[in-house]
Design a protein around this motif. Structure first.
Motif, PDB file in Angstrom:
ATOM      1  N   PHE A 144       4.714   5.296   2.808  1.00  0.00           N
ATOM      2  CA  PHE A 144       4.356   6.591   2.707  1.00  0.00           C
ATOM      3  C   PHE A 144       5.270   7.420   1.966  1.00  0.00           C
ATOM      4  N   ALA A 159      -5.537   3.687   2.759  1.00  0.00           N
ATOM      5  CA  ALA A 159      -4.629   2.852   3.464  1.00  0.00           C
ATOM      6  C   ALA A 159      -4.922   2.329   4.900  1.00  0.00           C
ATOM      7  N   ARG A 160      -5.707   2.870   5.695  1.00  0.00           N
ATOM      8  CA  ARG A 160      -5.970   2.561   6.995  1.00  0.00           C
ATOM      9  C   ARG A 160      -6.926   1.546   6.939  1.00  0.00           C
ATOM     10  N   LYS A 183      -4.879  -1.651   5.834  1.00  0.00           N
ATOM     11  CA  LYS A 183      -4.096  -2.366   6.961  1.00  0.00           C
ATOM     12  C   LYS A 183      -5.082  -2.769   7.803  1.00  0.00           C
ATOM     13  N   ALA A 189       0.734   5.288   0.129  1.00  0.00           N
ATOM     14  CA  ALA A 189       0.094   6.555   0.210  1.00  0.00           C
ATOM     15  C   ALA A 189       1.105   7.804   0.300  1.00  0.00           C
ATOM     16  N   CYS A 249       0.060  -6.621   5.048  1.00  0.00           N
ATOM     17  CA  CYS A 249       0.110  -5.731   3.734  1.00  0.00           C
ATOM     18  C   CYS A 249       1.593  -4.919   4.422  1.00  0.00           C
ATOM     19  N   ARG A 250       2.070  -4.603   3.465  1.00  0.00           N
ATOM     20  CA  ARG A 250       3.408  -3.532   3.825  1.00  0.00           C
ATOM     21  C   ARG A 250       3.007  -2.382   3.234  1.00  0.00           C
ATOM     22  N   SER A 251       3.020  -1.172   4.259  1.00  0.00           N
ATOM     23  CA  SER A 251       2.544   0.019   3.883  1.00  0.00           C
ATOM     24  C   SER A 251       3.664   1.192   3.754  1.00  0.00           C
ATOM     25  N   PHE A 268       2.846   4.455   9.058  1.00  0.00           N
ATOM     26  CA  PHE A 268       3.426   3.398   7.962  1.00  0.00           C
ATOM     27  C   PHE A 268       4.589   2.712   8.514  1.00  0.00           C
ATOM     28  N   ASP A 269       4.719   1.467   7.590  1.00  0.00           N
ATOM     29  CA  ASP A 269       6.045   0.776   7.937  1.00  0.00           C
ATOM     30  C   ASP A 269       7.104   1.757   7.321  1.00  0.00           C
ATOM     31  N   VAL A 299       0.873  -1.051   0.052  1.00  0.00           N
ATOM     32  CA  VAL A 299      -0.054   0.047   0.034  1.00  0.00           C
ATOM     33  C   VAL A 299       0.810   1.317  -0.004  1.00  0.00           C
TER      34      VAL A 299
END
Length: 185
Positions: free
Chosen positions: A121, A107-108, A111, A10, A117-119, A162-163, A8
């Motif tokens: 930003f 994105a929220r 998740k 964003a 999932c890998r977020s 985010f990750d 993801v």
């Protein structure tokens, strides 16, 4: 069989997400980019089914009511965007990593619905860069530019959720960093 990964991406409006994602896909064509559904009108040069899937408000309502969207959101208090869930599931089940380019609310949601999932930003080097990028696009009215900048401040404040956070100094460099965050290099 385990599904392929879901990523993801964003970031605030005009940060260059779309440009960075296009460059990433040139470098790594195996990454599948989800095409969002939207209720907004196409911008000049956008193609239905390629850039977005353009639908009416009634069609979008049906998709929400039927649970057809992995995520959806009202963006800039104006138009709705969403990600078709069945398409994402099918790609991942077929072993294709999927990349979603969504807003903060989307994105929220992803998740919450897809643990693991890998977020990622994407943020601008400075607030002034974001303002300059938005104003130079020339695709929004002054009112919409002001609305998008208000939303961008809120989005930037959420980067810590985010990750990975990547600063978009340069499209090529940012695409390489995004690929690294996705484990593609």
């Amino acid at each position: 069989m385990n599904a392929a990964p879901l990523f993801v991406v964003a970031g605030p409006t005009a940060v260059g997400k779309g440009t960075v994602v296009r460059r990433l896909r040139e470098m790594h064509p195996q990454v599948t980019l989800s095409i969002s559904v939207t209720t907004r009108e196409p911008r000049p040069g956008e193609v239905d089914g390629v850039d977005y899937i353009f639908v009416s408000d009634a069609q979008f309502d049906r998709m929400v009511d039927n649970g057809d969207l992995l995520e959806w959101a009202m963006v800039h208090n104006q138009n709705r965007y969403g990600t078709p869930a069945a398409w994402v599931d099918e790609q991942r089940e077929n072993g294709l990593p999927v990349l979603l380019e969504v807003d903060l609310a989307g994105a929220r949601q992803v998740k919450r619905k897809v643990p693991g999932c890998r977020s990622i930003f994407i943020e601008p080097p400075a607030w002034e860069d974001l303002q300059r990028r938005l104003l130079s696009r020339g695709t929004e009215t002054l009112e919409e530019q002001a609305r998008r900048l208000r939303t961008a401040r809120e989005e930037l404040a959420a980067a810590g959720e985010f990750d990975v956070v990547i600063v978009n100094h340069d499209v090529d460099r940012t695409a390489v960093e995004l690929a690294e965050a996705m484990g593609l290099n």
